[in-house]
Write an enzyme that holds these catalytic residues in place. Sequence first.
Site, PDB file in Angstrom:
ATOM      1  N   GLU A   1      23.162  17.413 -26.611  1.00 55.47           N
ATOM      2  CA  GLU A   1      23.851  16.499 -25.756  1.00 55.47           C
ATOM      3  C   GLU A   1      24.750  15.315 -26.632  1.00 55.47           C
ATOM      4  O   GLU A   1      24.331  14.196 -26.579  1.00 55.47           O
ATOM      5  CB  GLU A   1      22.870  15.715 -25.005  1.00 55.47           C
TER       6      GLU A   1
ATOM      7  N   ASP B 244      17.931  19.438 -17.800  1.00 56.37           N
ATOM      8  CA  ASP B 244      18.402  18.099 -18.240  1.00 56.37           C
ATOM      9  C   ASP B 244      19.898  18.338 -18.520  1.00 56.37           C
ATOM     10  O   ASP B 244      20.182  18.857 -19.612  1.00 56.37           O
ATOM     11  CB  ASP B 244      17.562  17.735 -19.348  1.00 56.37           C
TER      12      ASP B 244
ATOM     13  N   HIS C 143      16.525  16.710 -27.750  1.00 55.61           N
ATOM     14  CA  HIS C 143      15.240  16.459 -27.765  1.00 55.61           C
ATOM     15  C   HIS C 143      14.475  17.793 -27.220  1.00 55.61           C
ATOM     16  O   HIS C 143      15.071  18.534 -26.649  1.00 55.61           O
ATOM     17  CB  HIS C 143      14.874  15.261 -27.016  1.00 55.61           C
TER      18      HIS C 143
ATOM     19  N   HIS D  59      11.610  14.282 -22.012  1.00 53.07           N
ATOM     20  CA  HIS D  59      11.610  14.158 -23.520  1.00 53.07           C
ATOM     21  C   HIS D  59      10.253  14.708 -23.834  1.00 53.07           C
ATOM     22  O   HIS D  59       8.884  13.913 -23.736  1.00 53.07           O
ATOM     23  CB  HIS D  59      11.993  12.553 -24.072  1.00 53.07           C
TER      24      HIS D  59
ATOM     25  N   ARG E 109      29.398  12.472 -22.188  1.00 52.00           N
ATOM     26  CA  ARG E 109      28.569  13.181 -22.530  1.00 52.00           C
ATOM     27  C   ARG E 109      28.484  14.590 -22.105  1.00 52.00           C
ATOM     28  O   ARG E 109      28.814  14.593 -20.900  1.00 52.00           O
ATOM     29  CB  ARG E 109      27.054  12.385 -22.588  1.00 52.00           C
TER      30      ARG E 109
ATOM     31  N   HIS F 181      21.100   4.869 -20.378  1.00 51.17           N
ATOM     32  CA  HIS F 181      20.180   5.219 -19.015  1.00 51.17           C
ATOM     33  C   HIS F 181      20.546   4.368 -17.686  1.00 51.17           C
ATOM     34  O   HIS F 181      19.759   3.580 -17.493  1.00 51.17           O
ATOM     35  CB  HIS F 181      18.683   4.817 -19.753  1.00 51.17           C
TER      36      HIS F 181
ATOM     37  N   GLU G  16      25.930  17.871 -21.907  1.00 46.27           N
ATOM     38  CA  GLU G  16      24.402  18.314 -22.321  1.00 46.27           C
ATOM     39  C   GLU G  16      24.056  19.270 -21.617  1.00 46.27           C
ATOM     40  O   GLU G  16      24.242  19.651 -20.364  1.00 46.27           O
ATOM     41  CB  GLU G  16      23.516  16.795 -21.712  1.00 46.27           C
TER      42      GLU G  16
ATOM     43  N   HIS H 166      23.003   7.654 -30.047  1.00 50.43           N
ATOM     44  CA  HIS H 166      21.709   8.627 -29.728  1.00 50.43           C
ATOM     45  C   HIS H 166      21.537   9.931 -30.485  1.00 50.43           C
ATOM     46  O   HIS H 166      22.314  10.195 -31.059  1.00 50.43           O
ATOM     47  CB  HIS H 166      21.335   8.839 -28.256  1.00 50.43           C
TER      48      HIS H 166
ATOM     49  N   ASP I   4      24.284  12.661 -15.423  1.00 52.66           N
ATOM     50  CA  ASP I   4      22.911  13.191 -16.085  1.00 52.66           C
ATOM     51  C   ASP I   4      22.052  13.188 -15.341  1.00 52.66           C
ATOM     52  O   ASP I   4      21.352  12.392 -14.606  1.00 52.66           O
ATOM     53  CB  ASP I   4      22.748  12.114 -17.362  1.00 52.66           C
TER      54      ASP I   4
ATOM     55  N   TYR J 282      31.030   6.946 -26.390  1.00 49.70           N
ATOM     56  CA  TYR J 282      30.926   5.966 -25.477  1.00 49.70           C
ATOM     57  C   TYR J 282      31.881   4.982 -26.128  1.00 49.70           C
ATOM     58  O   TYR J 282      31.509   4.026 -26.860  1.00 49.70           O
ATOM     59  CB  TYR J 282      29.712   5.221 -25.460  1.00 49.70           C
TER      60      TYR J 282
ATOM     61  N   ASP K  43       0.685  -1.299  -0.041  1.00 46.49           N
ATOM     62  CA  ASP K  43      -0.128  -0.273  -0.024  1.00 46.49           C
ATOM     63  C   ASP K  43       0.757   1.312   0.078  1.00 46.49           C
ATOM     64  O   ASP K  43       0.490   2.242   0.350  1.00 46.49           O
ATOM     65  CB  ASP K  43      -0.994   0.050   1.130  1.00 46.49           C
TER      66      ASP K  43
END
Length: 436
Positions: A377, A264, A347, A354, A398, A236, A400, A343, A253, A381, A37
């Site tokens: 961004e 972001d 965005h 996103h 990265r 991610h 961004e 990628h 990130d 890699y 719950d």
Amino acid sequence: MFSLDVYQTRRDRLKAQLPDGAMAVIAAAEEVIRNRDAEYPFRQSSDFLYLTGFNEPDAVLVLRPNAPERLFVRPRDPDREVWTGRRLGPERVQESLGIAEGSPLDALPTDMQAMLDETTWLEYPFDCKVTSALIEKCLADRKSHGRRQELLSHRVDLSRRLHQARMIKGPEEIQAMQTAGRISAAGHVDAMRMCRPGLTEDQLASVVEHRFRMEGSPSVAYQTIVGGGENACILHYIDRQDPLHDGDLVLIDAGCEIEGYAGDITRTFPVNGRFSGPQAEIYDLVLQAQADALAEMCVGRSIRLYHQTAVRTLTEGLIALGFIQGPLEDALEEKRFHPFYMHGTGHLLGLDVHDVGRYENDGEPVLLEDGMVLTCEPGLYLSQRLSIPEQFQGIGVRIEDDVLITADGPQVLTGDVPKSRDEIEALMRDGACAVS
Ligand code: GLY
Ligand code: MN
Ligand code: MN
């Protein structure tokens, strides 16, 4: 919450687009159980928040041209409120939200049928599960009660109009996103200051999120990513259980939410405060790709162009490093960069990280407009899976930032966190930074 006239203007614009006889229905989010719950923290549906500013679950907004606006909400219930928190209640809808008619949620089934009797055009966001389920239920009830059926085949997706509107940010949205950018940047600065070998990825995430909270952000905009070494190559990565190692880079990130609007930011820096030679080489290549891409984020240019520009710079660099074969045009054509950069370069950003909105219309890329906010961004890699010299393996970078498109050129909303190697090393060495 913004001032009530902001939401009224949004609803008025939407109603003005609806044909006579139309009804638009948008439901609030429901609470989601985490286990037994215990609930996940409540997050309002972005479309519903955009139109109402109302942050409770279990509510339904009904908009019709030339009819009073209606909001169905949970009724007041002093006994329940002792356990689960305050409710606005229908009585306070008009005063608190500026919506003409507040009604209790249990009146919805009957009132909906009466409104549907007068409706010839029914719009709701098809991508919203809660609204879709509600509409399906109402239409099924209609069928079983033998009421008019035409609406079963006259349903229109409201998302197109709504998401088009959300693509262009108004002044109050821009202000919220500037604040989200500033606070998100401060969290990253703290992480650079506090980082040291032996901390876990999750402990470093808590440093970032602590600053967000202390600056007044109620929530992260998405799960914070902190990846040390090879983990930075998982786009991610939210596990965050590993310790941070001397000699590795760490990629963070992370962004906070302000009034529901997302920041972001990604920064990548050495766990021990000093970039190694190979790390510096890769870092500077990504930084150059970001600078080249940012220069293309201008009114009137294709929304795809800044990605193509970043890819070109990265591919040139990968050829120079000997990681992929040239010549450049062939490498681009055959997407030889893909194992290293898989990628897009950005965005739309807004109430959703996103964000909603279209990147193409009839197969043609959208052109950038004043008031759009997008991320920029690029990354590289260099996973241990790749056949490249060992000293480059396990380097993921990265960088961004969030960018407001304006008639005067791109405006970076997240510039308060350093990104040149010298600035980062100075901050990590002696805490020096323009941001406090
Ligand atoms: N934080 C998710 C992204 O950058 O797209
Ligand atoms: Mn992003
Ligand atoms: Mn991000």
